[in-house]
Design a protein around this motif. Structure first.
Motif: not given
Length: 130
Positions: A109-130
């Protein structure tokens, strides 16, 4: 029975720990495309007689996110739900600590959650702040 100490040791052996207290730790994982993602794990002791782990990973500052798009994208992830805590949009997932298989019921679940959060961050902000 799995202990909070076993979860901490699992994380320490695999990831760069950024901060740690008695009840939570924050660490970083590498994600595809030379990106990284921060995650926090909180130990929630003895809620209704059961200890829990809350896994969360930031997507962006809520004020900078299209929150409707965030909710829609979070709804498509395999693990986690959307939340805003202290002005930060998060994907969060909770698992019981008792009888936990650290690899399957925490690591996966950790891996899936992190991958999901990173994809959403990239899609919505195009940044890598977190």
């Amino acid at each position: 029975m799995t202990s909070w100490t076993e979860v901490i040791n699992y994380v320490r052996l695999r990831y760069e720990v950024l901060e740690e207290t008695d009840s939570w730790l924050r660490f970083r994982l590498d994600t595809p495309g030379e990106r990284t993602q921060q995650v926090a794990v909180h130990h929630l002791p003895d809620l209704d007689g059961v200890e829990w782990l809350e896994i969360s990973s930031a997507v962006g500052r809520a004020a900078d996110l299209d929150l409707l798009a965030f909710l829609e994208l979070a709804g498509k992830t395999e693990v986690g739900g959307a939340a805003v805590v202290d002005g930060v949009g998060l994907l969060k997932h909770v698992v019981p600590l008792e009888h936990l298989s650290v690899q399957e019921e925490f690591g996966r679940p950790l891996t899936l959650l992190v991958e999901g959060a990173d994809k959403i961050e990239h899609e919505l902000t195009a940044k890598d702040h977190f």
